[in-house]
Design a protein around this motif. Structure first.
Motif, PDB file in Angstrom:
ATOM      1  N   GLY A   1      -1.769   8.731 -10.326  1.00  0.00           N
ATOM      2  CA  GLY A   1      -2.479   8.288  -9.138  1.00  0.00           C
ATOM      3  C   GLY A   1      -2.975   9.451  -8.317  1.00  0.00           C
ATOM      4  N   PRO A   2      -3.729   9.193  -7.249  1.00  0.00           N
ATOM      5  CA  PRO A   2      -4.286  10.279  -6.437  1.00  0.00           C
ATOM      6  C   PRO A   2      -3.260  10.973  -5.566  1.00  0.00           C
ATOM      7  CG  PRO A   2      -4.842   8.153  -5.490  1.00  0.00           C
ATOM      8  CD  PRO A   2      -4.163   7.857  -6.791  1.00  0.00           C
ATOM      9  N   ILE A   3      -2.108  10.335  -5.301  1.00  0.00           N
ATOM     10  CA  ILE A   3      -1.099  10.907  -4.416  1.00  0.00           C
ATOM     11  C   ILE A   3       0.051  11.499  -5.218  1.00  0.00           C
ATOM     12  CG2 ILE A   3       0.507  10.427  -2.530  1.00  0.00           C
ATOM     13  CD1 ILE A   3      -1.316   8.174  -1.687  1.00  0.00           C
ATOM     14  N   TYR A   4       0.517  10.799  -6.218  1.00  0.00           N
ATOM     15  CA  TYR A   4       1.599  11.297  -7.054  1.00  0.00           C
ATOM     16  C   TYR A   4       1.553  10.602  -8.400  1.00  0.00           C
ATOM     17  CZ  TYR A   4       3.975   7.040  -5.383  1.00  0.00           C
ATOM     18  OH  TYR A   4       4.290   5.749  -5.061  1.00  0.00           O
TER      19      TYR A   4
ATOM     20  N   THR B   1       3.797  -0.211  -8.884  1.00  0.00           N
ATOM     21  CA  THR B   1       2.766  -0.144  -9.908  1.00  0.00           C
ATOM     22  C   THR B   1       1.686  -1.192  -9.713  1.00  0.00           C
ATOM     23  OG1 THR B   1       4.013  -1.640 -11.353  1.00  0.00           O
ATOM     24  CG2 THR B   1       4.426   0.714 -11.554  1.00  0.00           C
ATOM     25  N   ASP B   2       1.919  -2.176  -8.858  1.00  0.00           N
ATOM     26  CA  ASP B   2       0.949  -3.242  -8.638  1.00  0.00           C
ATOM     27  C   ASP B   2       0.497  -3.250  -7.185  1.00  0.00           C
ATOM     28  OD1 ASP B   2       1.180  -4.082 -11.254  1.00  0.00           O
ATOM     29  OD2 ASP B   2       2.849  -5.409 -10.811  1.00  0.00           O
TER      30      ASP B   2
ATOM     31  N   SER C   1      -5.931   3.353  -6.781  1.00  0.00           N
ATOM     32  CA  SER C   1      -5.717   2.788  -8.106  1.00  0.00           C
ATOM     33  C   SER C   1      -5.052   3.820  -8.999  1.00  0.00           C
ATOM     34  CB  SER C   1      -7.057   2.352  -8.708  1.00  0.00           C
ATOM     35  OG  SER C   1      -7.939   3.458  -8.792  1.00  0.00           O
ATOM     36  N   VAL C   2      -4.325   3.347  -9.999  1.00  0.00           N
ATOM     37  CA  VAL C   2      -3.572   4.234 -10.874  1.00  0.00           C
ATOM     38  C   VAL C   2      -3.979   3.994 -12.320  1.00  0.00           C
ATOM     39  CG1 VAL C   2      -1.595   4.348  -9.326  1.00  0.00           C
ATOM     40  CG2 VAL C   2      -1.683   2.568 -11.058  1.00  0.00           C
ATOM     41  N   ASN C   3      -3.810   5.040 -13.128  1.00  0.00           N
ATOM     42  CA  ASN C   3      -4.024   4.943 -14.566  1.00  0.00           C
ATOM     43  C   ASN C   3      -2.668   4.870 -15.248  1.00  0.00           C
ATOM     44  OD1 ASN C   3      -6.864   5.219 -14.271  1.00  0.00           O
ATOM     45  ND2 ASN C   3      -6.625   7.445 -14.118  1.00  0.00           N
TER      46      ASN C   3
ATOM     47  N   SER D   1       0.831  -1.194   0.000  1.00  0.00           N
ATOM     48  CA  SER D   1       0.000   0.000   0.000  1.00  0.00           C
ATOM     49  C   SER D   1       0.864   1.243   0.000  1.00  0.00           C
ATOM     50  CB  SER D   1      -0.926   0.004   1.219  1.00  0.00           C
ATOM     51  OG  SER D   1      -1.828   1.070   1.144  1.00  0.00           O
ATOM     52  N   ILE D   2       0.208   2.390  -0.081  1.00  0.00           N
ATOM     53  CA  ILE D   2       0.837   3.706   0.049  1.00  0.00           C
ATOM     54  C   ILE D   2       0.154   4.427   1.194  1.00  0.00           C
ATOM     55  CG2 ILE D   2       1.303   5.902  -1.071  1.00  0.00           C
ATOM     56  CD1 ILE D   2       1.221   4.481  -3.729  1.00  0.00           C
TER      57      ILE D   2
END
Length: 488
Positions: A225-228, A385-386, A132-134, A106-107
């Protein structure tokens, strides 16, 4: 007469006792009468021997290339079976600190009080992943879209689609748009064949500079992503780079994976990364002094003597423990490092850092071998990334200072120690010199009564003030790299 004889007898008796209890002289290994040498001694080039015994296997019989590897197995635990991961984040500074903690599962957006810790519990959940990331890929192309924008906050990095490198730095808050370019080079290590000093573990003696071009066939991978945001670049088969641009911060973080460096051509290589700007630095740059004050360095110049330049690159390299920066009349560019490296500004407007060295010849300075380490980096360089779906719970917070107080931004806490006699040693330092910053170079005050959360220390302070031994309820610190010592 009888007394003299008695004294003589006593003296002889004490001498005899001393000879009996006196330890024998040490017997040196390999000396006459001493124990034999049972293991081979390794002699250095200067005639000395190593004071310890080395052990291992010959290189041709070694089965493993990775000598040292560090990992934290609890962070790699599968949490889907109901397990939980407890993370304690400690803050040793005198200010409240918020930062991003990256774990394999996690982050965490961690917020830690001054001189305290915050505990988080990470567990699995069936809710949709909030982190989640794009993912997007951008191929190098001479035509078409150019200018890949990365970053959702005040700071944005613009990447050139045709070259695949960062080309611009934009800070919307301070209205700064600067041209920057990152590149990789390597210095060829001198082999010492002409009888001169070879480049080795202790000696930096470059024999030419060569550029390392980015592979055009490898696309840039951008993760939003929402954080960076992250930018993944494979520069060449031995250099991989991840650049992170945080939403709530105004600096970029760069992570390098360098190696193993090829040497099939028989040339040792010392790899550096360079940032090129349009700044007019006038041969001047600044490097920290063992993590403390920054010292001015001027290329090809020494203040105390007339410098004869024989090595224009190596002669201008310095150890970088904390950071290195350039500045001119309008702007400043800074590098902060997480470990000690070498750095310099060989050309005006350009900074460089030494990332990795692999050399093929011994420099004759004691190690009796070439700087040719064969530790290999794993092939999985994907970074975070995962991420697995997770939920973070803040369960406890502790602070060694008053919860309503933090040190001023320009004052650092160097020492807070309770001595054996019960006294408290406190060391504070002003971080800025006169004129270094228009806001942070000013004089400031520290409220000591709010600096401590422990009742014992507060009681001692109250007692001292009541008796008027000292009056430091609000102590003013001067500016020129001042230090304040207090023994309570």
């Amino acid at each position: 007469m009888i007394a003299k004889v008695a004294i003589a007898v006593v003296g002889v008796f004490l001498g005899w006792i001393y000879t009996r209890i006196k330890p024998p002289p040490p017997r040196v290994c390999g000396s006459p009468g001493g124990p034999p040498i049972t293991s081979p001694r390794i002699q250095l080039n200067d005639g000395r021997h190593l004071p310890y015994r080395e052990w291992g296997v010959p290189k041709d019989k070694a089965n493993y290339k990775i000598i040292v590897i560090s990992y934290c197995s609890p962070t790699e635990t599968n949490l889907s079976s109901g397990k939980k991961l407890v993370v304690v984040v400690y803050n040793s500074r005198g200010w409240k600190r918020s930062d991003v903690i990256r774990l394999p599962v996690s982050i965490i957006l961690a917020s830690v009080p001054p001189l305290g810790f915050t505990t988080y519990v990470v567990s699995s959940t069936k809710k949709p992943a909030w982190n989640s990331v794009n993912e997007a890929f951008y191929k190098h192309t001479k035509t078409g879209k150019d200018g890949i924008e990365v970053g959702t906050g005040n700071l944005k990095l613009i990447y050139s689609g045709s070259e695949g490198n960062v080309s611009q730095y934009v800070n919307s808050r301070s209205s700064i748009t600067a041209s920057v370019k990152q590149s990789y080079n390597f210095y060829a290590g001198f082999d010492g064949t002409t009888g001169e000093q070879a480049s080795g573990a202790y000696i930096f003696r470059p024999n030419g500079t060569y550029s390392i071009d980015t592979q055009e066939q490898t696309p840039i991978k951008v993760l939003n992503g929402p954080i960076y945001d992250e930018v993944h670049q494979k520069i060449n088969p031995c250099i991989y780079q991840i650049t992170r641009v945080f939403k709530n911060k105004e600096h970029a973080e760069v992570e390098f994976t360098v190696g193993p460096k090829p040497f099939d051509d028989g040339v040792g290589k010392e790899i550096v990364t360079q940032i090129t700007t349009t700044m007019k630095s006038n041969k001047t740059f600044y490097i920290d002094s063992n993590g403390r004050d920054f010292l001015q360095r001027i290329r090809d110049y020494r203040e105390d003597w007339n410098l004869e330049v024989n090595q224009p690159i190596a002669g201008n390299y310095y150890p970088v423990n904390l950071g290195i920066y350039l500045k001119d009349e309008t702007s400043e560019l800074s590098f902060l490092v997480d470990r000690s490296v070498g750095g310099s500004s060989i050309v005006d407007g350009k900074l460089e850092l030494m990332l990795h060295r692999r050399l093929l010849y011994d420099d004759g300075k004691g190690v009796a071998e070439a700087l040719n380490e064969t530790v290999c980096v794993g092939n999985d360089c994907r970074g975070l990334t995962d991420e697995k779906t997770g939920t973070n719970f803040q369960v406890s917070t502790f602070s060694g200072m008053d919860s309503s107080y933090s040190l001023p931004d320009n004052v650092a806490l160097l020492t807070l120690q309770e001595l054996e006699d019960g006294k408290i040693l406190l060391r504070l330092a002003h971080l800025y010199e006169v004129g270094e910053d228009k806001d942070l170079s000013v004089m400031t005050s520290v409220e000591l009564l709010k600096l401590f959360a422990k009742r014992k220390i507060k009681a001692q302070l109250h007692s001292l003030m009541k008796n008027r031994i000292y009056n430091f309820a609000s102590y003013t610190l001067s500016t020129i790299s001042s230090r304040f010592f207090l023994l309570i």
